[in-house]
Design a protein around this motif. Structure first.
Motif, short mmCIF file in Angstrom:
data_model
loop_
_atom_site.label_atom_id
_atom_site.label_comp_id
_atom_site.label_asym_id
_atom_site.label_seq_id
_atom_site.Cartn_x
_atom_site.Cartn_y
_atom_site.Cartn_z
N GLY A 347 0.81 -1.20 0.00
CA GLY A 347 0.00 0.00 0.00
C GLY A 347 0.85 1.26 0.00
N ASN A 348 0.22 2.34 0.42
CA ASN A 348 0.88 3.64 0.48
C ASN A 348 1.32 3.90 1.91
N ALA A 349 2.61 4.06 2.12
CA ALA A 349 3.15 4.17 3.47
C ALA A 349 2.61 5.40 4.20
N ALA A 350 2.51 6.54 3.49
CA ALA A 350 2.05 7.76 4.14
C ALA A 350 0.60 7.62 4.60
N GLN A 351 -0.25 7.04 3.78
CA GLN A 351 -1.65 6.88 4.18
C GLN A 351 -1.79 5.89 5.33
N VAL A 352 -1.05 4.80 5.29
CA VAL A 352 -1.12 3.83 6.39
C VAL A 352 -0.65 4.47 7.69
N ALA A 353 0.43 5.24 7.62
CA ALA A 353 0.91 5.93 8.82
C ALA A 353 -0.13 6.93 9.32
N ARG A 354 -0.84 7.60 8.42
CA ARG A 354 -1.88 8.54 8.82
C ARG A 354 -3.02 7.82 9.54
N ALA A 355 -3.40 6.65 9.05
CA ALA A 355 -4.46 5.90 9.70
C ALA A 355 -4.06 5.46 11.11
N LEU A 423 -11.47 9.30 12.53
CA LEU A 423 -11.82 7.90 12.34
C LEU A 423 -12.41 7.65 10.95
N ALA A 424 -13.06 8.66 10.37
CA ALA A 424 -13.54 8.51 8.99
C ALA A 424 -12.37 8.33 8.04
N ILE A 425 -11.29 9.04 8.29
CA ILE A 425 -10.09 8.89 7.47
C ILE A 425 -9.52 7.49 7.64
N VAL A 426 -9.52 6.97 8.86
CA VAL A 426 -9.03 5.62 9.10
C VAL A 426 -9.83 4.61 8.28
N ALA A 427 -11.17 4.73 8.33
CA ALA A 427 -12.01 3.80 7.58
C ALA A 427 -11.79 3.92 6.08
N GLY A 428 -11.63 5.16 5.58
CA GLY A 428 -11.40 5.36 4.16
C GLY A 428 -10.08 4.78 3.69
N ALA A 431 -10.33 0.93 3.69
CA ALA A 431 -11.12 0.44 2.55
C ALA A 431 -10.34 0.56 1.25
N ARG A 432 -9.58 1.64 1.11
CA ARG A 432 -8.83 1.84 -0.13
C ARG A 432 -7.71 0.82 -0.27
N HIS A 433 -7.25 0.26 0.85
CA HIS A 433 -6.21 -0.77 0.82
C HIS A 433 -6.80 -2.17 0.85
#
Length: 475
Positions: A347-355, A423-428, A431-433
């Motif tokens: 996946g995308n490291a930056a997005q996973v770290a954000r979650a 938490l909405a960002i976490v769910a998004g 789901a994208r991954h």
């Protein structure tokens, strides 16, 4: 509706039926033509075969009389009532010895004579009567003579022609009736489709409550109507969610903007009521909050946009969780318990770290004394669990906690957490991954909030994973 528009709609509406009717009638006409040609060919063959048999019987009778050595009676050379036959008797040299009255003075009607005891058959045009007509000619050789009998095919040709006329005359009304039946049947079959088209044409973005009529028949039309209704329901749900999102976003954006506007207006009207330092502190904090909200909205927009695919690579999920545990310990004030085992995802490291950051910040904000972080691999899943010992999430709210602008605080003010997008960002991102985020009941013997995020695990060599990290990260 203008006449031209009405005409275009009628033409478009009738297009399917018209072309379907033309194709059906074309197939039917082709079948009828093929069947008619076959019938006519069989009839012609049968009649020609009958004429051949008649000529052959005539020739053999005369040949039998010659073989018996007696004279050939005149009636044997004359056509009986109802038949149109003519006879010639040829000698061994092919000269006409005797013939029926119809062929008197005529040369031999068949030049290719059969061998002794043989028979020859041919179709020849003879100048008998007013016009040349086709005859079926049979030659039989016997006792040094050749008997040639000719049977007219005029009756056969007339019968075939009359039958062809009858078939054509019958085919025209039959095709007309078939076209009408096909047209009406297609109209009845496509009627529900036309009703669905009219209903969908009336649907507007301001009213998605309309549903297309569903036929009772269990067929493709019924499934199409059900699919259209399901699509309209999804559009209506998405529209309602979008309106709620816009309303909540407007509310959240209006609050800091109102504060900034109010403080600037106060400083302009009453310079002594607020100092420059206070103005900078207040507006700086509101501007920072506004920037965070805009960033969160952009992240949500990117997670919703499936076409905006960030570059993917192998991400060591355990390293991300370990870094968050170290960061929380550095902040202090809480006990951080971490159990981190090897887990790798794609996946995308930056997005996973954000979650993961959003989960840990949510836990830190609501924890009383302890935050627990877990990372491990479960079969084909890579799992992150973040829990705290705070007030927790009521069971009735666990399915809604990942919604946008959802906060469990009684008041929607800046003193009770963020804007409700974390938490909405976490769910998004999950789901994208290809994964999912859940809010579950805490394990037995514990209280507080318990969040679990699952990602599809990437394939990894177990030996390399064990060498890369320890089985468990110390507290």
């Amino acid at each position: 509706m203008r006449p031209s528009a009405c005409i275009r709609e009628c033409v478009a509406r009738a297009g399917v039926r018209r072309w379907s009717s033309i194709i059906a009638i074309g197939i039917l006409a082709l079948g009828m033509i093929t069947a008619g040609v076959a019938v006519l060919a069989l009839l012609n063959r049968s009649l020609v075969s009958g004429a051949t048999d008649t000529a052959s019987a005539k020739a053999r009778n005369v040949a039998a009389a010659l073989a018996a050595g007696g004279p050939v009676a005149e009636p044997a050379l004359t056509a009986t009532p109802g038949e149109t036959a003519a006879v010639q008797i040829l000698d061994a040299g092919g000269r006409v010895v005797r013939s029926s009255a119809e062929l008197a003075g005529e040369p031999p009607i068949l030049t290719g004579l059969p061998p002794a005891g043989g028979e020859a058959v041919a179709t020849v045009a003879l100048p008998l009567g007013q016009n040349n007509a086709e005859y079926r000619v049979v030659a039989v050789s016997s006792a040094g003579y050749t008997v040639v009998a000719a049977q007219s095919l005029e009756g056969a040709r007339t019968a075939v022609a009359r039958l062809a006329v009858l078939l054509v005359a019958a085919a025209v009304p039959l095709l007309a009736l078939a076209w009408l039946a096909v047209h009406l049947a297609l109209g009845a079959a496509l009627g529900p489709v036309e009703a669905m088209r009219r209903t969908v044409a009336e649907v507007s973005m301001t009213d998605l409550a309309v549903r297309v009529p569903v036929p009772r028949a269990q067929d493709e039309i019924q499934r199409l109507a059900s699919t259209l209704n399901a699509m309209l329901a999804r559009l209506a749900s998405a529209q309602a969610a979008q309106r709620r999102f816009v309303a909540d976003a407007s509310h959240e954006l209006r609050s800091p903007l109102s504060t900034i506007t109010a403080t600037l207006d106060l400083a302009a009207r009453h310079p002594g009521r607020i100092t420059m330092a206070e103005l900078v502190d207040i507006n700086g904090a509101e501007a920072a909050r506004l920037g965070e909200l805009v960033d969160d909205l952009l992240v949500l927009a990117r997670t919703d946009d499936g076409s905006d695919a960030p570059p993917a690579a192998d991400v060591d999920l355990d390293d991300v969780v370990r870094a968050e545990a170290i960061r929380l310990k550095s902040i202090g004030g809480l006990t951080i318990e971490a159990r981190v085992r090897p887990a790798r995802i794609r996946g995308n490291a930056a997005q996973v770290a954000r979650a993961v950051r959003n989960l840990t910040e949510n836990a830190r904000e609501h924890a009383e004394s302890t935050v627990r972080l877990v990372c491990r691999r479960e079969g084909r899943l890579a799992v992150v669990e973040v829990s705290d010992d705070g007030a927790g999430v009521p069971a009735a709210e666990r399915s809604h906690v990942f919604g946008r602008f959802v906060r469990l605080d009684a008041e929607r003010d800046r003193g009770h957490g963020g804007a409700g997008l974390g938490l909405a960002i976490v769910a998004g991102i999950a789901a994208r991954h290809g994964g999912r985020a859940q809010c579950l009941a805490p394990p037995p013997g514990r209280h507080g909030a318990f969040f679990r995020v699952e990602f599809p695990a990437a394939e990894e060599d177990p030996g390399a994973a064990a060498a890369r990290v320890a089985d468990e990260t110390p507290d």
